[in-house]
Design a protein around this motif. Structure first.
Motif, PDB file in Angstrom:
ATOM      1  N   ALA A  68       0.846  -1.202   0.000  1.00 31.70           N
ATOM      2  CA  ALA A  68       0.000   0.000   0.000  1.00 31.70           C
ATOM      3  C   ALA A  68       0.873   1.241   0.000  1.00 31.70           C
ATOM      4  O   ALA A  68       1.939   1.272   0.633  1.00 31.70           O
ATOM      5  CB  ALA A  68      -0.911   0.008   1.222  1.00 31.70           C
ATOM      6  N   HIS A  69       0.424   2.264  -0.698  1.00 27.39           N
ATOM      7  CA  HIS A  69       1.115   3.553  -0.654  1.00 27.39           C
ATOM      8  C   HIS A  69       1.017   4.136   0.745  1.00 27.39           C
ATOM      9  O   HIS A  69       0.023   3.952   1.438  1.00 27.39           O
ATOM     10  CB  HIS A  69       0.461   4.534  -1.628  1.00 27.39           C
ATOM     11  CG  HIS A  69       0.903   4.383  -3.047  1.00 27.39           C
ATOM     12  ND1 HIS A  69       0.515   5.262  -4.021  1.00 27.39           N
ATOM     13  CD2 HIS A  69       1.714   3.463  -3.630  1.00 27.39           C
ATOM     14  CE1 HIS A  69       1.071   4.890  -5.161  1.00 27.39           C
ATOM     15  NE2 HIS A  69       1.789   3.797  -4.970  1.00 27.39           N
ATOM     16  N   GLN A  70       2.009   4.951   1.112  1.00 23.25           N
ATOM     17  CA  GLN A  70       1.983   5.651   2.396  1.00 23.25           C
ATOM     18  C   GLN A  70       0.798   6.622   2.483  1.00 23.25           C
ATOM     19  O   GLN A  70       0.356   6.953   3.575  1.00 23.25           O
ATOM     20  CB  GLN A  70       3.307   6.407   2.600  1.00 23.25           C
ATOM     21  CG  GLN A  70       3.540   7.511   1.559  1.00 23.25           C
ATOM     22  CD  GLN A  70       4.926   8.132   1.622  1.00 23.25           C
ATOM     23  OE1 GLN A  70       5.753   7.762   2.451  1.00 23.25           O
ATOM     24  NE2 GLN A  70       5.187   9.092   0.730  1.00 23.25           N
ATOM     25  N   ASP A  71       0.281   7.052   1.328  1.00 22.66           N
ATOM     26  CA  ASP A  71      -0.811   8.035   1.329  1.00 22.66           C
ATOM     27  C   ASP A  71      -2.181   7.376   1.146  1.00 22.66           C
ATOM     28  O   ASP A  71      -3.142   8.034   0.742  1.00 22.66           O
ATOM     29  CB  ASP A  71      -0.584   9.118   0.261  1.00 22.66           C
ATOM     30  CG  ASP A  71      -0.529   8.569  -1.162  1.00 22.66           C
ATOM     31  OD1 ASP A  71      -0.629   7.338  -1.334  1.00 22.66           O
ATOM     32  OD2 ASP A  71      -0.393   9.384  -2.102  1.00 22.66           O
ATOM     33  N   VAL A  72      -2.256   6.081   1.469  1.00 14.87           N
ATOM     34  CA  VAL A  72      -3.531   5.356   1.362  1.00 14.87           C
ATOM     35  C   VAL A  72      -4.092   5.086   2.757  1.00 14.87           C
ATOM     36  O   VAL A  72      -3.349   4.729   3.670  1.00 14.87           O
ATOM     37  CB  VAL A  72      -3.323   4.027   0.600  1.00 14.87           C
ATOM     38  CG1 VAL A  72      -4.473   3.071   0.837  1.00 14.87           C
ATOM     39  CG2 VAL A  72      -3.155   4.311  -0.892  1.00 14.87           C
ATOM     40  N   ILE A 184      -9.217   5.354   0.571  1.00 18.66           N
ATOM     41  CA  ILE A 184      -8.863   6.761   0.340  1.00 18.66           C
ATOM     42  C   ILE A 184      -7.435   6.809  -0.196  1.00 18.66           C
ATOM     43  O   ILE A 184      -6.517   6.308   0.460  1.00 18.66           O
ATOM     44  CB  ILE A 184      -8.920   7.565   1.663  1.00 18.66           C
ATOM     45  CG1 ILE A 184     -10.315   7.514   2.290  1.00 18.66           C
ATOM     46  CG2 ILE A 184      -8.442   9.000   1.439  1.00 18.66           C
ATOM     47  CD1 ILE A 184     -11.354   8.336   1.604  1.00 18.66           C
ATOM     48  N   HIS A 185      -7.256   7.373  -1.365  1.00 20.57           N
ATOM     49  CA  HIS A 185      -5.904   7.644  -1.861  1.00 20.57           C
ATOM     50  C   HIS A 185      -5.685   9.137  -1.701  1.00 20.57           C
ATOM     51  O   HIS A 185      -6.140   9.918  -2.521  1.00 20.57           O
ATOM     52  CB  HIS A 185      -5.762   7.195  -3.325  1.00 20.57           C
ATOM     53  CG  HIS A 185      -4.344   7.225  -3.805  1.00 20.57           C
ATOM     54  ND1 HIS A 185      -3.995   7.050  -5.113  1.00 20.57           N
ATOM     55  CD2 HIS A 185      -3.181   7.408  -3.134  1.00 20.57           C
ATOM     56  CE1 HIS A 185      -2.674   7.128  -5.232  1.00 20.57           C
ATOM     57  NE2 HIS A 185      -2.165   7.354  -4.052  1.00 20.57           N
ATOM     58  N   ASN A 186      -4.990   9.478  -0.622  1.00 21.20           N
ATOM     59  CA  ASN A 186      -4.828  10.886  -0.249  1.00 21.20           C
ATOM     60  C   ASN A 186      -3.631  11.473  -1.000  1.00 21.20           C
ATOM     61  O   ASN A 186      -2.682  11.985  -0.405  1.00 21.20           O
ATOM     62  CB  ASN A 186      -4.644  10.976   1.265  1.00 21.20           C
ATOM     63  CG  ASN A 186      -5.362  12.170   1.848  1.00 21.20           C
ATOM     64  OD1 ASN A 186      -5.777  13.075   1.125  1.00 21.20           O
ATOM     65  ND2 ASN A 186      -5.482  12.184   3.156  1.00 21.20           N
ATOM     66  N   SER A 187      -3.737  11.411  -2.308  1.00 25.92           N
ATOM     67  CA  SER A 187      -2.605  11.743  -3.178  1.00 25.92           C
ATOM     68  C   SER A 187      -2.580  13.224  -3.512  1.00 25.92           C
ATOM     69  O   SER A 187      -3.542  13.955  -3.287  1.00 25.92           O
ATOM     70  CB  SER A 187      -2.725  10.942  -4.470  1.00 25.92           C
ATOM     71  OG  SER A 187      -3.991  11.189  -5.056  1.00 25.92           O
ATOM     72  N   ARG A 188      -1.462  13.643  -4.071  1.00 28.38           N
ATOM     73  CA  ARG A 188      -1.338  14.994  -4.608  1.00 28.38           C
ATOM     74  C   ARG A 188      -1.477  14.892  -6.124  1.00 28.38           C
ATOM     75  O   ARG A 188      -1.194  13.852  -6.701  1.00 28.38           O
ATOM     76  CB  ARG A 188       0.025  15.575  -4.252  1.00 28.38           C
ATOM     77  CG  ARG A 188       0.171  15.766  -2.749  1.00 28.38           C
ATOM     78  CD  ARG A 188       1.621  15.981  -2.368  1.00 28.38           C
ATOM     79  NE  ARG A 188       1.728  16.295  -0.939  1.00 28.38           N
ATOM     80  CZ  ARG A 188       2.853  16.196  -0.255  1.00 28.38           C
ATOM     81  NH1 ARG A 188       3.960  15.814  -0.842  1.00 28.38           N
ATOM     82  NH2 ARG A 188       2.865  16.486   1.030  1.00 28.38           N
TER      83      ARG A 188
HETATM   84 MN   LIG Z   1      -0.069   7.409  -3.640  1.00 29.16          MN
END
Ligand SMILES: [Mn+2]
Length: 262
Positions: A68-72, A184-188
């Motif tokens: 998982a991405h750190q921003d998930v 939630i993908h709290n991406s930029r």
């Molecule tokens: Mn991401």
């Protein structure tokens, strides 16, 4: 594997981390991680996602690995959805290799369900039963350890490894699926497809040249570089507007889950 406690014992979460604040705000807040119900490993300083993720495979023993991405943020009950999806997939395909949350099905249709802060919108929506896919979004990748698959450490950087692991599964005669696992993908907003993205795209173009074109969730892999060039131009032209329209990625994802009813 219908019971959530049973599934939690089969999982291990792996993340490549380069920002402690983003990790603390998102993935680390996920109930599965925060409660300690599932073990997790974070790899810092890796040169590529493949390098970090293969370490995660080598240094864990769980039969199912969640990259998982750190921003998930994985909302409450996410693992129950995964247990249901696996049960559905295993009726027909006990040897499944990969599951993702967004992808492109065999007819070319986009399927998935996620909130993207970078896009400031819900991408996709509820879609019922898992579907076979030709690529997956990298924000969450679920791998069945006994598939024997590993990430390709020749693939540079942090792009397109979702498409690559799915295509490696298919090349091995295995299958990958998209399941309805909202997160939630709290991406930029994506700034550019130059640099690291272009390096990964060209690597993939060479690697899979015999079976092009291949759909991805960003730029399709094609013989001609035109789709990449067009997308590079489009991102450059639209970045200021996308940045202005994005949801502040410092938002507490638990608040987003409440608002969105994911
Ligand atoms: Mn991401």
């Amino acid at each position: 594997m219908s019971d959530a406690g049973a599934i939690a014992g089969q999982l291990h979460i792996v993340a490549a981390v380069n920002d402690e604040e983003i990790l603390g705000n998102n993935l680390a807040r996920s109930p599965l991680v925060a409660s300690g119900a599932v073990g997790h490993s974070c790899y810092r300083g890796a040169r590529s996602a493949s390098e970090a993720y293969n370490r995660g495979i080598d240094e864990s023993t769980a039969p199912i690995i969640v990259f998982a991405h750190q921003d998930v943020f994985l909302p409450e009950g996410w693992e129950e959805g995964l247990a249901r999806a696996i049960a559905e997939i295993e009726v027909k395909d006990p040897d499944w290799a990969v599951i993702g949350a967004c992808g492109v099905d065999l007819t070319g249709k986009h399927v998935g369900h996620v909130w993207s802060s970078g896009l400031s919108r819900r991408v996709g929506g509820r879609f019922g039963a898992p579907r076979e896919t030709v690529c997956i979004d990298e924000f969450v990748i679920i791998l069945r350890r006994s598939s024997g698959l590993r990430f390709d450490e020749g693939l540079p950087g942090f792009h397109l490894y979702g498409t690559d692991i799915v295509q490696m599964a298919r090349a091995a005669g295995l299958h990958a699926y998209v399941a309805d696992l909202p997160a939630i993908h709290n991406s930029r907003p994506v700034r550019t497809y130059r640099g690291g993205y272009a390096d990964a795209w060209h690597y993939m173009q060479r690697k899979w040249q015999a079976i092009l074109p291949i759909a991805t969730l960003t730029v399709p892999l094609t013989r001609t570089p035109l789709p990449l060039l067009r997308s590079q131009f489009r991102l450059w032209r639209t970045f200021p507007k996308r940045l202005a329209g994005a949801t502040d990625s410092r938002i507490d994802p638990r608040e987003l889950v409440r608002q969105l009813d994911l």
